[in-house]
Design an enzyme around this catalytic site. Sequence first.
Site, PDB file in Angstrom:
ATOM      1  N   GLU A  35      -7.069  -6.065   5.322  1.00 20.73           N
ATOM      2  CA  GLU A  35      -6.941  -5.333   6.575  1.00 20.73           C
ATOM      3  C   GLU A  35      -5.684  -4.464   6.477  1.00 20.73           C
ATOM      4  O   GLU A  35      -4.617  -4.976   6.154  1.00 20.73           O
ATOM      5  CB  GLU A  35      -6.819  -6.292   7.761  1.00 20.73           C
ATOM      6  CG  GLU A  35      -6.754  -5.589   9.099  1.00 20.73           C
ATOM      7  CD  GLU A  35      -6.646  -6.541  10.277  1.00 20.73           C
ATOM      8  OE1 GLU A  35      -6.492  -6.045  11.410  1.00 20.73           O
ATOM      9  OE2 GLU A  35      -6.708  -7.761  10.052  1.00 20.73           O
ATOM     10  N   ARG A 260      -5.469 -20.681  -0.584  1.00 25.76           N
ATOM     11  CA  ARG A 260      -4.546 -19.555  -0.575  1.00 25.76           C
ATOM     12  C   ARG A 260      -3.234 -19.960  -1.251  1.00 25.76           C
ATOM     13  O   ARG A 260      -2.963 -21.149  -1.453  1.00 25.76           O
ATOM     14  CB  ARG A 260      -4.264 -19.088   0.856  1.00 25.76           C
ATOM     15  CG  ARG A 260      -3.637 -20.152   1.736  1.00 25.76           C
ATOM     16  CD  ARG A 260      -3.334 -19.628   3.120  1.00 25.76           C
ATOM     17  NE  ARG A 260      -2.267 -18.631   3.087  1.00 25.76           N
ATOM     18  CZ  ARG A 260      -1.879 -17.936   4.147  1.00 25.76           C
ATOM     19  NH1 ARG A 260      -2.485 -18.108   5.308  1.00 25.76           N
ATOM     20  NH2 ARG A 260      -0.910 -17.069   4.048  1.00 25.76           N
ATOM     21  N   LYS A 270       1.548 -11.898   7.744  1.00 26.48           N
ATOM     22  CA  LYS A 270       1.828 -10.467   7.929  1.00 26.48           C
ATOM     23  C   LYS A 270       2.462 -10.192   9.289  1.00 26.48           C
ATOM     24  O   LYS A 270       3.289  -9.294   9.424  1.00 26.48           O
ATOM     25  CB  LYS A 270       0.547  -9.643   7.748  1.00 26.48           C
ATOM     26  CG  LYS A 270       0.241  -9.330   6.301  1.00 26.48           C
ATOM     27  CD  LYS A 270      -0.715  -8.168   6.143  1.00 26.48           C
ATOM     28  CE  LYS A 270      -2.123  -8.536   6.445  1.00 26.48           C
ATOM     29  NZ  LYS A 270      -3.080  -7.450   6.103  1.00 26.48           N
TER      30      LYS A 270
END
Length: 557
Positions: A35, A260, A270
């Site tokens: 994104e 992850r 983020k």
Amino acid sequence: MSETSKPGNFITQIIDKDNESGKHNGVVMTRFPPEPNGYLHIGHAKSICLNFGIAQRYNGQCNLRFDDTNPEKESVEYIESIKRDVEWLGFEWKDEPKFASDYFQALYDFAVQLIEMGKAYVCELNGEQMREYRGTLKEPGKNSPYRDRSVAENLALFTDMKNGKYKDGEVVLRAKIDMASPNMNLRDPIIYRVRHVHHHQTGDQWCVYPMYDFTHCLSDAIENITHSICTLEFQDHRPLYDWVLDTLGTVHPQQIEFARLNLNYTVTSKRKLKQLVDEKHVDGWDDPRMPTISGLRRRGYTALAIRNFCERIGVTRSDGVVDVSMLEHAIREDLDANANRAMAVLNPIKVTLTNYPEDKEEIFTVNNHPKNEDAGQRKVPFSKTLYIDAADFAEEPPRKWKRLTLEGAVRLRGGYVITCDEAIKNEAGEVVELLCRYDENTLGVNPEGYKPKGVIHWVSAQHAVDATVNLYDRLFNNDAPDANYEDKTFLDFINEESLTVLTNAKVEPSLLASEKGQGFQFEREGYFCRDLEKDGMVFNRTVTLRDSWAKIEAKGK
């Protein structure tokens, strides 16, 4: 090592079985779908290496696709930074990058198809009501009072949404699945919402935007992705991924989840990284203390070191925390083998060789790398006045001291042996100059019975180049800054000593020919690189020669 020769993992085992069964006719299509709402970080590097690496391993294709369904938080700056980071890591995508916004019309049509099937409806519950109706993990949800609207009414309302007749948040389109499902993601999730905001790719063409869970699976299907590789937090979303594709009868990629990357002493959210930037705790997304790929690059990390690190930590199904020292080891290993050596005095103190002729000047030829002859050699000037590091002299040396002291001798790296006769001090009692003698018979040799205990680095004062050196360290002084604390946030653990700026450093003149971003080992100081952004002699410390944090942690226990 080629991708095909690298060890496999549970994902490659799945793909191998698919290929053996002829499931996708031997085709492997993956995608990396960031994104564009921030810069990529080290966690994304693992996903990049995995998705593009698998495509390379099977002679397949990996698409770079931007998940640009939330234009309020996205920008072209982020898009360009992501493209730059993927290329810098050494990967290529076929044709132009793809965007979820490329498929907005197709996604809208799919939503209409769900409405026509009686599988989606327009809902007017506000946010608070939506949460109330949704239920809890222990209690089922309740059907929305708008759930049983007719197909015709829903089609008309959804058209009104698209045509801008509703304000932001006034209505949404929801999938009609099961409000009693034990999986909260299947309790009639929102698949479209109204947003009157300019989009960086489509302009003002749309005022309705699809949600991620609806967009992602259908984008995969449109692109004929075979294996949609996601991190573990999307495991609970997989039933929705499957429901959308099965209900619409499209191509059905297989979603596979992996753990992850979680690093200690590091924050990779983020949202929190953006907070660090916005509140000016750091100097931008590419601040060398940031775990962003651009920050690591500016600090002097190499693409090879990051790829090697991602390979070593492996791909698993179980969450865990990786010690950041593994990342630091990867860059030390790479730079030790590949970075040229140079001499830099970070905290200079003047040395005058009292018996060296005033007008004499010599040029020493030294190897650029102690183990790599192909690295060549460089010229280092020598003169009567030198600079050494203040830490390399002690009037009252501790036990086992191997550097310079009064009446003691050391060898200058690549040069002569010198002996200190006198230390000159200023009014504050600080040593400002050392008067020493050199032995002209010691260039490159140790005469019998004359063996100095140590070797120190230096630069000729006459030829020294002024430099600014940024001593970067870990941004956080807590190994779990992102944990849930009752009375603290991650900002409370910012390391106040994460940056020390030295403005009086002296470096050898060969560094004038260096390029921005070029890495070096400054003899006995650590690994440094010339700053990518700033002009002039500005160097950033990439990593110390050894893991000093291990000693700090051990001392604190």
